[in-house]
Design an enzyme around this catalytic site. Sequence first.
Site, PDB file in Angstrom:
ATOM      1  N   GLU A   1      56.616  39.186  35.204  1.00  0.00           N
ATOM      2  CA  GLU A   1      56.456  38.688  36.578  1.00  0.00           C
ATOM      3  C   GLU A   1      56.608  37.177  36.577  1.00  0.00           C
ATOM      4  OE1 GLU A   1      52.918  39.778  38.788  1.00  0.00           O
ATOM      5  OE2 GLU A   1      53.040  41.849  38.075  1.00  0.00           O
TER       6      GLU A   1
ATOM      7  N   GLU B   1      48.030  43.164  34.027  1.00  0.00           N
ATOM      8  CA  GLU B   1      47.052  42.081  34.200  1.00  0.00           C
ATOM      9  C   GLU B   1      45.598  42.559  34.123  1.00  0.00           C
ATOM     10  OE1 GLU B   1      48.065  39.939  37.768  1.00  0.00           O
ATOM     11  OE2 GLU B   1      49.964  39.256  36.950  1.00  0.00           O
TER      12      GLU B   1
HETATM   13  O1  IFM Z   1      51.182  40.418  43.739  1.00  0.00           O
HETATM   14  C1  IFM Z   1      50.631  40.119  42.504  1.00  0.00           C
HETATM   15  C2  IFM Z   1      50.862  41.248  41.518  1.00  0.00           C
HETATM   16  O2  IFM Z   1      50.349  42.451  41.993  1.00  0.00           O
HETATM   17  C3  IFM Z   1      50.200  40.944  40.195  1.00  0.00           C
HETATM   18  N1  IFM Z   1      50.587  39.643  39.715  1.00  0.00           N
HETATM   19  C4  IFM Z   1      50.517  38.533  40.626  1.00  0.00           C
HETATM   20  C5  IFM Z   1      51.236  38.864  41.917  1.00  0.00           C
HETATM   21  C6  IFM Z   1      51.166  37.664  42.894  1.00  0.00           C
HETATM   22  O3  IFM Z   1      49.845  37.352  43.189  1.00  0.00           O
END
Ligand code: IFM
Length: 437
Positions: free
Chosen positions: A347, A164
């Site tokens: 994710e 990210e």
């Molecule tokens: O916890 C975070 C992760 O580190 C990166 N993506 C989003 C998740 C939830 O906020």
Amino acid sequence: MPDFPAGFRWGVSTSAYQIEGATTVDGRGPSIWDTFAHEPGRIVDGSTGDEACDHYHRHAEDTALLAGLGVSAYRFSVAWPRVQPTGAGPAHAAGLDFYDRLVDGLLAAGVDPVATLFHWDLPQALEDAGGWLNRDTAARFAEYADLTAARLGDRVKLWITLNEPFIHMSLGHGIGTHAPGRMLLFDAFPVAHHQLLGHGLAVAALRARTASPVAIANNYSPVRQVGDTDADRAAAQAYDALHNLLFTDPLLGRGYPDAPGLDPAVIHDGDLDVLAAPIDVLGVNYYNPTGIRAPEEGSPLPFEMVPLDGYPRTAFDWPVAPDGLRELLLQLHDRYGDALPPVQVTESGCAYDDVPDAQGRVDDPDRIAYLDGHVRAVHEAITAGVPVTGYFVWSLLDNWEWAEGFTKRFGLVHVDYPTQRRTPKSSYAWFRDLVRR
Ligand code: IFM
């Protein structure tokens, strides 16, 4: 639930600073998140990742939880300050030993190790030299990738360079709610470019060490335009360029989009070729769409974010919108066509206030509904022709959620932080049954 293609990768994700703890053990150096979390007022509950889930000492128990879940892959991140405590110099063997033990344990349990190299925990020494605002950090990142792959490259099954980069730029350097806490607004563009340059250089370093596939994990949020004026349209386009295109167009060979803040002086000759080094997988992190309308007069931003009505909401107040995941996957396919490599959802998950009942059970039907909807959205995208080859739940464990500290629980497994007791939630059983089927 409909059938998924054979070989579809089911996994769960975590990151180092959110679960490992042991931040001063075995010679680990400080990261920007250690510094930031220890500054009063930065984290809502005043907590830090000093102990987190103590995964550093409990990784065998956590690997057993992965084996019980039956997932084929586990996405973790390597803490750069364990490998290079000051962000430079030779590999620190004791730091890599930990990942060596973890990776061997995963393989013995039949779980593919998927390693992310940078999930925001920059060595503090590099930040002191300018961090990602300094072009040299890209070269340091490639050196760290080389050292890590030299040790783990024979066993990691998928490498992810960055996690990210948009969030690290915007929250960490734009508005300062994440480490390192800089508030540069659109002057943060060098952080975007240097991360992407570091990614490109790291791809080359990884290719020289390993035959395993290489990816990046980007965060995406489909834009829902609120209002129908030209100004609303322009605002929606500006936000889309910043959040969704800036970190993907150049990777897939299209150069930078017309995005707010883009400063051509930061981009040197030849950089765009480095960024566009072919990748094998595009990692997609998706949580929710974003409502955007034109800003008020005098706003420093060219858009305004507005809550989206009509959706259930998570404990983070994020709208639950599985249709956004399908939409996003289709948009990627439409925009990039044949240039789009296979996609893995690296994710997907939600925070709810899960509390054990009197018998110690943790029932989380909202999370099951969330995951069910998002897995179905992925299936719909595959049916429509998008090459999606994996889905990872965020997260295996409840963990330390950055500026929200311990107040947001994303896990399939509940963690009682004072005792570090792990209790699989009902969503763990649901996901296990899905993976088995
Ligand atoms: O916890 C975070 C992760 O580190 C990166 N993506 C989003 C998740 C939830 O906020």
